[in-house]
Design a protein around this motif. Structure first.
Motif, PDB file in Angstrom:
ATOM      1  N   ALA A   1     -42.272 152.917   7.436  1.00  0.00           N
ATOM      2  CA  ALA A   1     -43.124 153.059   8.623  1.00  0.00           C
ATOM      3  C   ALA A   1     -43.246 154.535   9.017  1.00  0.00           C
ATOM      4  N   GLY A   2     -42.145 155.269   8.901  1.00  0.00           N
ATOM      5  CA  GLY A   2     -42.150 156.677   9.307  1.00  0.00           C
ATOM      6  C   GLY A   2     -43.047 157.522   8.420  1.00  0.00           C
ATOM      7  N   HIS A   3     -42.935 157.345   7.114  1.00  0.00           N
ATOM      8  CA  HIS A   3     -43.755 158.170   6.216  1.00  0.00           C
ATOM      9  C   HIS A   3     -45.231 157.811   6.352  1.00  0.00           C
TER      10      HIS A   3
ATOM     11  N   TYR B   1     -46.672 159.243   9.474  1.00  0.00           N
ATOM     12  CA  TYR B   1     -46.841 160.700   9.345  1.00  0.00           C
ATOM     13  C   TYR B   1     -48.154 161.035   8.630  1.00  0.00           C
ATOM     14  N   ILE B   2     -48.389 160.391   7.500  1.00  0.00           N
ATOM     15  CA  ILE B   2     -49.592 160.755   6.735  1.00  0.00           C
ATOM     16  C   ILE B   2     -50.863 160.188   7.377  1.00  0.00           C
ATOM     17  N   GLN B   3     -50.737 159.041   8.056  1.00  0.00           N
ATOM     18  CA  GLN B   3     -51.933 158.485   8.706  1.00  0.00           C
ATOM     19  C   GLN B   3     -52.335 159.342   9.905  1.00  0.00           C
TER      20      GLN B   3
ATOM     21  N   VAL C   1     -48.245 157.396  -3.965  1.00  0.00           N
ATOM     22  CA  VAL C   1     -47.146 156.910  -4.813  1.00  0.00           C
ATOM     23  C   VAL C   1     -45.915 156.612  -3.947  1.00  0.00           C
ATOM     24  N   LEU C   2     -45.651 157.488  -2.963  1.00  0.00           N
ATOM     25  CA  LEU C   2     -44.521 157.229  -2.063  1.00  0.00           C
ATOM     26  C   LEU C   2     -44.763 155.988  -1.206  1.00  0.00           C
ATOM     27  N   ALA C   3     -46.020 155.788  -0.782  1.00  0.00           N
ATOM     28  CA  ALA C   3     -46.352 154.592   0.003  1.00  0.00           C
ATOM     29  C   ALA C   3     -46.073 153.340  -0.833  1.00  0.00           C
TER      30      ALA C   3
END
Lengths: 296, 343
Positions: free
Chosen positions: B147-149, B152-154, B166-168
């Motif tokens: 949820a945190g990552h 952050y990107i959204q 890829v991290l998602a």
């Protein structure tokens, strides 16, 4: 009792397996459609696939951050876009800022994120419908440029004694060198590799001052020789020795040019400056390598 | 009636082999599907993927820590005023037209604008990333990290790049897996408290959930390679072999000045053609040949070699490391157990 194949289960676990199977099928169908739905340059996407993607999969996959069509360096490899900002302070001084800024081999992730900010300007302009030769900012491009200008005003204002009153925004395409250009000694920051586009002038609060609020914001291309000559005349020479380079933060190709040709940093007759600039840059080229018989 | 039945019988006889074939095909497909997805698997691969993913998250977020407020703060590059306009107008998020914006679907940072709270919550996210990497409260940490990552990107909107998708993918799948049962402090703690319960045999360690997640990662990775390869086929630079030259000559995207290779025509032509066609062969071949038992080591070695090569030459953040983490889903678990000295 009849032996069961590996993985087969009955009862409640069988139902769970069935449910998981449906979810997996749905998920991978969505990923597949998300990869084929975006248009490819020169090819229109399937109307059916686009419709399915739009109605069923786009929102959930966007929520999960999984809409990437995985077109890495494909179909072609486009040159990178930079963002340059010219900020005017209340005391009349000028500061330049560029994105992504200097390359950082230790922390490439930081550089990469800043690249994204500059690259977002790539689709910020479109041709005016009634005049296809004229580029104007799209609504989202205008919003982007305005937000960037506000951010630059805050950031540079914080670092200066005087607040920022105005920010000019430029989108700059940095072309990739051809082998022949490398062989003639062009550095990666050669002026001829840059193509700036003016995206407007904004006040510190992000209001476009170069056009009325309801008028389209024109985004003309500027020949790099003209752009560089204007920077020399209006920013570098008035700033003089004290301000040159370090506090002015000239865009990298201009700063490199002044290092390669220090004579250009000294104020001189402004008439014919652009022509002299072009000649100075071309005078640094190595002679063209001999061509093979086949090329003749 | 009798005549109709007589007429149907030869037709049925004619169709019977086809019907039997289709029935067997369906039965085999279902059995194969169940075998593929629901055979218990060793979770050691997932533990390795968790650790690599955790390091990538920590590296990426610590490297960009000085820019935190520039990316997600109220005066970020996309500031709160622009965000409000995006969320309320037709040019905004959720629009699918040509003027649409990437990302920006949902984020905790849409609601939190106070820099002090942003810092506090981001520090909590980093602590969760440390827990995720070390395997402390692994399941809970994995949800927070995902949820945190994503938040952050959204919120950053324009800061997203290939590594983030890829991290998602990795963080999403790992939430559903028993990622803390191996190579984790959770496991160490469990063994300390109940030594007998933790010492199971290899079969007892296997789980269906681990297999589902490993298979999902494997398939998703194949999809990435497949579409990366297919989309390259539509580009002239990949057909004429100049793509690798072009990629390596982008000064902003490379770690070193690669101009040396352009000084001799034969040199850049050979390197670029070899690199371009090898990339195409690998990306198009990987999704097919990696499923072949004999060819799998070759495919994995080639993919790792490509990712290492790109990692050394291109400044793509931690994209290559994220791809390597995903490739670990194909590694033989016995080898990972040997390397990690985990019994």
């Amino acid at each position: 009792m009849k032996p069961q194949p590996p993985g087969a289960t009955r009862g409640i676990f069988g139902w769970i397996q069935g449910l998981v199977s449906v979810v997996l099928l749905w998920h991978f169908m969505g990923l597949f459609i998300a990869a084929v739905a975006p248009p490819m340059p020169g090819f229109a996407p399937s109307a059916l696939i686009s419709g399915i993607y739009e109605r069923l999969f786009r929102r959930p996959l966007e929520f999960l951050g999984l809409t990437n069509p995985h077109r890495y360096y494909a179909p072609g490899i486009s040159p990178f876009t930079q963002a340059w900002f010219r900020a005017t302070l209340a005391d009349g001084a000028v500061r330049w800022m560029e994105l992504p800024g200097p390359r950082n081999p230790i922390l490439p992730a930081r550089c990469q994120r800043r690249f994204g900010i500059a690259m977002a300007l790539q689709s910020s302009t479109a041709a005016l419908p009634q005049d296809p030769g004229t580029q104007v900012l799209t609504p989202s491009g205008r919003l982007l440029a305005s937000s960037y200008a506000r951010h630059v005003a805050v950031e540079l204002g914080r670092a200066s004694a005087s607040p920022v009153v105005e920010v000019q925004v430029y989108q700059v395409v940095h072309r990739i060198r051809l082998p022949q250009e490398v062989q003639r000694g062009w550095p990666a920051t050669d002026l001829r590799l840059y193509a700036p586009r003016y995206l407007g002038t904004f006040s510190a609060d992000g209001r476009a001052t170069s056009a009325r609020d309801d008028a389209p914001l024109r985004a003309p291309n500027i020949p790099m020789s003209l752009f560089a000559a204007t920077i020399l005349r209006e920013d570098a020479w008035p700033a003089g020795k004290q301000a040159s380079g370090s506090t002015l933060h000239l865009p990298t190709p201009i700063a490199h040019l002044l290092k390669r040709i220090p004579a250009l940093a000294k104020p001189q007759d402004a008439a014919g400056l652009r022509q002299r600039l072009v000649q100075s840059v071309e005078s640094l080229d190595a002679p063209a390598p001999p061509r093979s018989v086949e090329e003749w | 009636m009798a005549t109709d039945r007589n007429r149907e019988l030869p037709m049925m006889k004619l169709l019977q082999p086809a019907i039997t074939y289709l029935q067997e095909l369906a039965r085999d497909a279902i059995a194969g599907w169940n075998r593929f997805w629901f055979t218990p698997a060793d979770p050691i691969n997932l533990a390795v993927i968790r650790i690599i993913t955790g390091f990538i998250l920590l590296h990426t977020h610590l490297a960009t820590l000085p820019d935190l407020l520039d990316f997600i703060g109220p005066r970020a590059w996309i500031d709160s005023q622009a965000l409000a306009e995006l969320q309320s107008t037709s040019v905004g998020m959720g629009n699918s037209g040509p003027d649409a914006w990437p990302g920006g679907e949902q984020s905790i940072w849409f609601y939190i604008q106070d820099p002090r709270w942003i810092w506090a919550l981001h520090v909590l996210f980093l602590i969760a990333a440390v827990c995720f990497t070390l395997g402390i409260f692994s399941r809970m940490a994995s949800v927070i990290v995902w949820a945190g990552h994503l938040s952050y990107i959204q919120r950053g909107i324009v800061i997203i790049y290939g590594m983030d998708s890829v991290l998602a993918m990795l963080t999403l799948y790992l939430m559903f897996a028993p990622i803390g049962t191996e190579l984790s402090l959770d496991r160490w703690w469990r063994r300390r408290r109940t030594p007998d319960a933790a010492a199971g045999n290899d079969e007892a360690k296997k789980s269906v959930a681990a297999n589902v997640v490993l298979r999902a990662l494997q398939l998703h990775l194949c999809l990435i390679y497949l579409f990366s390869g297919l989309s390259k086929l539509a580009g002239g630079a990949w057909w004429n072999g100049t793509a690798v030259y072009t990629a390596l000559m982008i000064p902003e995207a490379t770690l070193f000045d690669m101009a040396w290779m352009a000084r001799r025509d034969w040199l850049w032509l050979v390197l670029s053609n070899a690199g371009s066609f090898a990339t195409l062969a690998l990306e198009l071949g990987f999704p097919i040949f990696v499923w072949h038992r004999r060819l799998r080591p070759l495919m994995l070695a080639s993919a790792i070699a490509m990712q290492v090569g790109l990692g050394l030459l291109l400044s793509l953040g931690a994209f290559q490391a994220a791809m390597f983490a995903a490739l670990c889903a194909f590694f033989p678990p016995q080898a990972l157990r040997r390397w990690s000295a985990e019994p």
